[in-house]
Design a protein around this motif. Sequence first.
Motif, short mmCIF file in Angstrom:
data_model
loop_
_atom_site.label_atom_id
_atom_site.label_comp_id
_atom_site.label_asym_id
_atom_site.label_seq_id
_atom_site.Cartn_x
_atom_site.Cartn_y
_atom_site.Cartn_z
N THR A 2 0.81 -1.22 0.00
CA THR A 2 0.00 0.00 0.00
C THR A 2 0.84 1.27 0.00
N GLU A 3 2.15 1.14 0.05
CA GLU A 3 2.96 2.34 0.00
C GLU A 3 4.12 2.15 -0.96
N ILE A 4 4.61 3.26 -1.45
CA ILE A 4 5.73 3.24 -2.38
C ILE A 4 7.01 3.39 -1.56
N LEU A 6 11.27 2.99 -1.07
CA LEU A 6 12.43 3.31 -1.90
C LEU A 6 12.79 2.12 -2.78
N ASP A 7 12.72 0.92 -2.25
CA ASP A 7 13.04 -0.26 -3.04
C ASP A 7 12.12 -0.39 -4.24
N ILE A 8 10.83 -0.20 -4.03
CA ILE A 8 9.87 -0.27 -5.13
C ILE A 8 10.14 0.85 -6.13
N ALA A 9 10.36 2.06 -5.64
CA ALA A 9 10.62 3.19 -6.52
C ALA A 9 11.86 2.97 -7.37
N LYS A 10 12.91 2.39 -6.79
CA LYS A 10 14.13 2.10 -7.55
C LYS A 10 13.85 1.10 -8.67
N GLN A 11 13.03 0.10 -8.37
CA GLN A 11 12.68 -0.88 -9.40
C GLN A 11 11.94 -0.22 -10.56
N LEU A 12 11.04 0.70 -10.23
CA LEU A 12 10.28 1.39 -11.27
C LEU A 12 11.19 2.28 -12.11
N VAL A 13 12.10 2.98 -11.46
CA VAL A 13 13.06 3.82 -12.18
C VAL A 13 13.92 2.95 -13.10
N ASP A 14 14.39 1.82 -12.60
CA ASP A 14 15.22 0.94 -13.42
C ASP A 14 14.47 0.44 -14.65
N THR A 15 13.21 0.06 -14.46
CA THR A 15 12.40 -0.42 -15.58
C THR A 15 12.17 0.70 -16.59
N ALA A 16 11.88 1.89 -16.10
CA ALA A 16 11.67 3.03 -17.00
C ALA A 16 12.95 3.35 -17.76
N GLU A 17 14.08 3.30 -17.07
CA GLU A 17 15.35 3.58 -17.74
C GLU A 17 15.63 2.56 -18.85
N ASP A 24 15.93 4.72 -27.17
CA ASP A 24 17.05 5.62 -27.40
C ASP A 24 16.70 7.10 -27.15
N VAL A 25 16.00 7.33 -26.03
CA VAL A 25 15.65 8.70 -25.63
C VAL A 25 16.03 8.88 -24.16
N PRO A 26 16.99 9.76 -23.86
CA PRO A 26 17.34 9.99 -22.45
C PRO A 26 16.19 10.70 -21.73
N MET A 27 15.86 10.20 -20.55
CA MET A 27 14.69 10.67 -19.82
C MET A 27 15.03 11.06 -18.38
N CYS A 28 14.15 11.86 -17.82
CA CYS A 28 14.11 12.09 -16.39
C CYS A 28 12.91 11.29 -15.87
N ILE A 29 13.12 10.60 -14.75
CA ILE A 29 12.10 9.69 -14.23
C ILE A 29 11.89 10.01 -12.75
N ALA A 30 10.64 10.26 -12.38
CA ALA A 30 10.31 10.56 -10.98
C ALA A 30 9.25 9.59 -10.49
N VAL A 31 9.40 9.17 -9.23
CA VAL A 31 8.40 8.32 -8.57
C VAL A 31 8.02 9.00 -7.27
N MET A 32 6.72 9.21 -7.08
CA MET A 32 6.20 9.82 -5.86
C MET A 32 5.30 8.85 -5.12
N ASP A 33 5.19 9.06 -3.81
CA ASP A 33 4.26 8.26 -3.01
C ASP A 33 2.89 8.90 -3.04
N GLY A 34 1.95 8.35 -2.29
CA GLY A 34 0.58 8.82 -2.29
C GLY A 34 0.38 10.21 -1.74
N GLY A 35 1.37 10.73 -1.02
CA GLY A 35 1.30 12.09 -0.49
C GLY A 35 2.03 13.09 -1.36
N ALA A 36 2.38 12.70 -2.58
CA ALA A 36 3.11 13.53 -3.54
C ALA A 36 4.52 13.87 -3.06
#
Length: 136
Positions: A2-4, A6-17, A24-36
């Motif tokens: 039920t919460e985001i 750091l471990d989960i957020a890192k996995q999402l960033v890695d997948t997005a990367e 072949d597009v360099p991106m900025c990737i942000a992950v926020m929790d339910g409280g923004a």
Amino acid sequence: MTEITLDIAKQLVDTAEEKAEEIDVPMCIAVMDGGANLVAFQRMDDALLASIDIAQNKAYSSVSLKLDTETIWEVSQPGESLYGLGNTNDGRIVTFGGGIPLEVDGRVVGAVGVSGGSAEEDVSVASAAVEAFESL
């Protein structure tokens, strides 16, 4: 889950990367929790500097409005019910694709925001992270 964390957020960033590298597009990737609150952020080499704030604001928009930023774009067009929405929240509301809420049992628990390419490219990278989240 039920919460985001750091471990989960890192996995999402890695997948997005990985997806960003695939297209072949360099991106900025942000992950926020339910409280923004920003949980994880990454700027790939050569990603646009403007995309730092845009990615974070896409995640903020998605979690705070409980909508993806493509839908926000649709409802904020001239003549639509939320026209002008992009001018609220000190300009933090983003009205183009690349921000997607993270949901558990229909409840928004966080969001992913991606910026660096076209709106379509940003959506594809953010969607990869959301799919990874849904498989956790």
